[in-house]
Structures are given as C-alpha cells and as structure tokens.
Design a protein around this motif. Structure first.
Motif, short mmCIF file in Angstrom:
data_model
loop_
_atom_site.label_atom_id
_atom_site.label_comp_id
_atom_site.label_asym_id
_atom_site.label_seq_id
_atom_site.Cartn_x
_atom_site.Cartn_y
_atom_site.Cartn_z
N ARG A 268 -9.69 0.36 1.54
CA ARG A 268 -9.87 1.33 2.60
C ARG A 268 -9.95 0.58 3.91
O ARG A 268 -10.94 -0.09 4.20
CB ARG A 268 -11.15 2.14 2.39
N SER A 269 -8.87 0.63 4.68
CA SER A 269 -8.85 -0.09 5.96
C SER A 269 -9.00 0.85 7.16
O SER A 269 -9.17 0.39 8.27
CB SER A 269 -7.53 -0.87 6.09
N ASP B 251 -4.02 4.53 5.28
CA ASP B 251 -5.21 5.02 4.59
C ASP B 251 -5.44 6.49 4.92
O ASP B 251 -5.79 7.28 4.04
CB ASP B 251 -6.42 4.18 5.02
N TRP C 188 -5.78 8.13 -4.19
CA TRP C 188 -5.80 7.05 -3.20
C TRP C 188 -7.22 6.56 -2.96
O TRP C 188 -7.47 5.37 -2.75
CB TRP C 188 -5.19 7.55 -1.89
N SER C 189 -8.17 7.48 -2.98
CA SER C 189 -9.56 7.09 -2.74
C SER C 189 -10.12 6.21 -3.84
O SER C 189 -11.15 5.56 -3.65
CB SER C 189 -10.43 8.34 -2.60
N ARG D 220 0.82 -1.21 0.00
CA ARG D 220 0.00 0.00 0.00
C ARG D 220 0.86 1.26 0.00
O ARG D 220 0.53 2.26 -0.64
CB ARG D 220 -0.93 -0.03 1.20
#
Length: 498
Positions: free
Chosen positions: A236-237, A242, A230-231, A204
């Motif tokens: 999405r953690s 994130d 990134w979105s 990531r």
C-alpha cells in the motif's frame, strides 16, 4: 507481447533517451565550441599588441612594411593556426598573411573590433572571417599607425583555416568516438535503469490485471466468492495505482452485492409470478365452475339458485378485476411510471374525509370508526391522492379483520420525524413470524386459521410511502389486534413561509 504496457513503456523510453542523447550532443558541442573560443580569445587577447611591439612594426610613428612582411612569413610557418591582417580605420584589408586566392572579403565589420577594444574581458567576441562571407571567429586586435600616419589595426584571426582543418579531423576522429561511447554508455545505463523502474511500476499493474481477470472469470455474489483483493496484496503506497486497486475492490464489492440483490429480486419475482398465477387461477376456476354448472343445470335449478350462482360468479369476477388492477398499479409504481406530486396539505382534514368515506361500511358491520388526535396539526408534504390510497387500504383491512361491535381507531400525533397516523383494529392480530413479510406482495402466512395477509394492497402502500419520503410499519397491540403506522414529513419551514 508487443501490446503489453511494459513493452510500450520500454520503446517509449528508448526513443526518449535517443532524443535526449541527440539534444545533449548538440548542446554540449555548441557549448564546448563557445567555451574553447572564450578560452582561446582570453589567452591570446594581447597577441596583436605583442606582435606590434615585439616585432618593431612601428618605426618613428610609421608602420614598417618590411617588418610586417617578415612577420607574415614567419608566423605562417611558426603558428599556422592564426591569420594576420592589416586594416585601416574603416575595416578595409590592406595586407594579410593568408593565401590571396582564399580571401573573399575586402573589409571586415568594425563593430566587434570596437567592442573588444572597449572591454577586453567580454568573451567571446566574434569578428568577420575574411575567408568567408558569413562565418565569424574569435580574434585579437590592436591599433597601429599606418603609412599615412593615421591609425590602423592589426587584426589577428585566432582560429584560421589551418586550425579549422585540424579541428575537423580531430572531431571526426577521437571526439566523435568518445562522444559515441559516452552517449552509448549513457543510453544503456538509462535504459536499464528505466526498465527496472518500469518493472517495479508495472508489476503492481500486473497484479491488478490478474485480480480483474479473476473477477471476470468468477461468479461474484454466489456466497463462496474467493477472489483476490487488492487490499490483501500488502503493498500500500497510497499512489494512483493503489487508489485504482482500492476503488476496484469497492466496485467489485458493490457489483457482488448488486448481483446478490438481483438474485433475491429474481427469486421474489418467481415467487410473485407463482402466487399471482395461483390467485388468478382460483377466481377464474370458481367463475368457470359456477358458469358451467349454471349452463348444465339451468333446467333443474330454481331461480333463486340461478341467481346465487350468478352472484358468486360476479363476486369472483370483481375479485379478479381488483387483483389485476393492483398488479398494474404495483408494476407502474415499481417502474416509476407513476410519480408522486408533492404538495402541502392539511393532514387532519384528509383523515376525517377518508374516515367519513368508510363510515357506511363500518356502520354495516357495527364497527365504530373513531379519529383521535389534535386537528390543528402542521401541514405535511406529500401526494394527496396517493396518501388517500394508503389510508383507504389500511382502513379497509382494519374493517375487514375486526369483529362486529368492535372499534377501529385512527390516531394522529406529531413526532420529530413528521406526522404519525396509526390505524388500529380489534382483530386477531398478525403472527409474529409473519410480521416481517406483511408488506411483501401476495404473502400468505403459514397459520391459515388467522386472516393473515394475501394481496398487493400493503405492498402498494409501502411503495407509495417510500416514494413520498415517508415510512410505514406494523405491530401487534397488547390489547389485541394490529396497528399500522405511517409517517409523513412536515412541510419545510422555508416553503411554509412562502
């Protein structure tokens, strides 16, 4: 490759596992030794007592020295891992089964002996080893009568010198091999598992690095920015990575917006420079033309014509000076070199003073200048001089664009937002397409038949109102003419009470 985060994490994990393995080996070795000592002492806690009773060491209340000697010789052959000592009540060694040349103590401490005799289940209890000055070992002990008919002790060291030698050989052989294999297998498994976990984490971060690099190499704010976000990655953690990615997206959007705003400001600056150059060139060219004409035709011009030429040149000079002053004033406001000094003042009094100041000019043009509104208005908070500068500009423009025998009105009213002052004229108004640009510096409308707006006065007025926390706007009146409205905040009640 060696500078990557993944490699550094792998090296750190390897060093950490080695350290953990060494600590584990040390702790497990010490724990095993204590465990084996406890087991050995528990299994053989009655060994000394059995030796005394089974071998008939006590005969008629006296210690049988011959039986004791036989005991020493037999057990040295049968069980060489133990060592038998005869002690007196003070711990002095009276007899023993070990090699005399290896005995280094004349006595042993009685504290461990009393401790074990008081509690036979307190394991492990370590006593002095007669073969060493500092080493201690597990033992079995029992009281026996001595030759002087006083109590002594049969002291049996359960892990003698022979046991230590055999244990050392076993430890150096099989135990070390098994420990090495166990440690190696644990190290390899932990390293593989750690590298897999690090790969999941750094994957990531690698994506985030790729997004940052693309943003760095691209041109944000150009309108056709197709950068990664990134979105849009889908994973999405909600953890710190994130959060970092989402924060970078926001930062990138903000930077792109700021770059776009800078481009717009640069465009406005270029247009302003071009307009300023044009507005400065026009009066300069006019002045130069009339002065040159006066110089070349001075002998052929009448005194009235010469005076007319000089008046026109002087008027163009005043116009040029006024424009330069406004440029410097706007530049100072934009650079925040000139800050407002906020203080409470009575708005009605200021409005009447400004209206009275422009009364003679209105009278010359036959214009009626009226102030309408309640004079008993609350105090407002602002810069008195800057507010007067805004009102001067609005009233001057209203007088300039209003025809003769017209009216210019100043309306005062109280609203929820603050004090509202509306300056209304009776002129031709402003074209609808020009209304959004009225407060732009040196803006000129496309319809040249109407007066329009050209200059910096309204741009200065808007900047002053923004700095004071107020507002300024413009609209056309239904009855004709334009209406400029300013709003100033009232003085806060807390300040008013003071």
């Amino acid at each position: 490759m060696l500078n990557s985060l993944y490699t550094r994490l792998a090296l750190g994990l390897f060093v950490l596992l080695i350290a953990v393995g060494l600590v584990y080996t040390f702790v497990s070795t010490m724990s095993l030794r204590e465990y084996y000592a406890s087991v050995n002492q528990e299994l053989n806690r009655d060994l000394a007592r059995h030796l005394v009773s089974d071998r008939n060491l006590v005969d008629e209340g006296r210690l049988d020295q011959k039986a004791l000697k036989t005991l020493f010789e037999r057990y040295m052959t049968i069980n060489p891992s133990i060592e038998i000592y005869l002690l007196d009540t003070e711990g002095k060694i009276l007899a023993y089964s070990a090699d005399p040349g290896k005995i280094k103590r004349n006595s042993v401490s009685m504290a461990p002996i009393h401790k074990l005799l008081d509690d036979m289940e307190a394991y492990p209890v370590l006593g002095d080893d007669p073969r060493s000055h500092d080493r201690q070992k597990v033992f079995s002990v029992t009281p026996v009568p001595s030759a002087q008919n006083t109590e002594g002790y049969l002291y049996v060291v359960l892990r003698g010198e022979e046991y230590d030698s055999v244990e050392m050989m076993a430890r150096e052989g099989h135990f070390i091999t098994m420990s090495a294999w166990a440690m190696g297998a644990s190290l390899v498994f932990g390293l593989i598992a750690g590298l897999a976990a690090f790969r999941l984490l750094t994957r990531r971060l690698t994506r985030l690095t790729r997004i940052v690099e693309q943003f760095e190499q691209g041109e944000p704010g150009t309108g056709n920015d197709a950068r990664l976000r990134w979105s849009d990655e889908g994973s999405r953690s909600g953890d710190e990575i994130d959060y970092l990615g989402v924060t970078f997206d926001r930062m990138a959007d903000r930077i792109a917006l700021q770059i776009e705003q800078l481009r717009e400001k640069d465009t406005l600056r270029r247009r302003l420079v071009a307009q300023v150059s044009h507005d400065l060139r026009t009066p300069l060219a006019s002045m130069q033309g009339y002065v040159e004409s006066l110089r070349m035709k001075r002998d052929r011009l009448s005194p009235d014509e010469q005076a007319q030429f000089l008046d026109i040149a002087l008027e163009e000079g005043r116009r040029l000076s006024h424009l330069v002053d406004e440029l410097f004033e706007l530049a100072a406001l934009e650079a925040r070199e000139k800050q407002p000094r906020l203080e409470p003042f009575a708005p009605a009094e200021l409005i009447h003073d400004v209206a009275q100041k422009h009364g003679p000019e209105a009278a010359r043009k036959g214009i009626e200048l009226k102030v309408i509104g309640d004079p008993a208005l609350p105090m407002v908070l602002g810069d008195l001089g800057m507010t007067e500068r805004v009102l001067d500009n609005l009233i001057r423009n209203a007088l300039e664009y209003s025809p003769e025998k017209a009216e210019v009105e100043l309306h005062l009213a109280q609203t929820e937002a603050g004090l509202k002052v509306v300056v209304s004229d009776s002129g031709p108004g402003i074209a609808e397409q020009d209304l959004p640009h009225v407060f732009d510096p040196l803006y000129r409308g496309d319809n040249r038949e109407t007066p329009g707006h050209a200059g910096l006065g309204l741009a200065i007025a808007r900047r002053i109102m923004d700095m004071q926390g107020g507002a300024i706007s413009v609209c056309n009146r239904d009855s004709g003419g334009a209406a400029f409205e300013i709003v100033l905040p009232f003085q806060p009640k807390a300040n008013a009470s003071q």
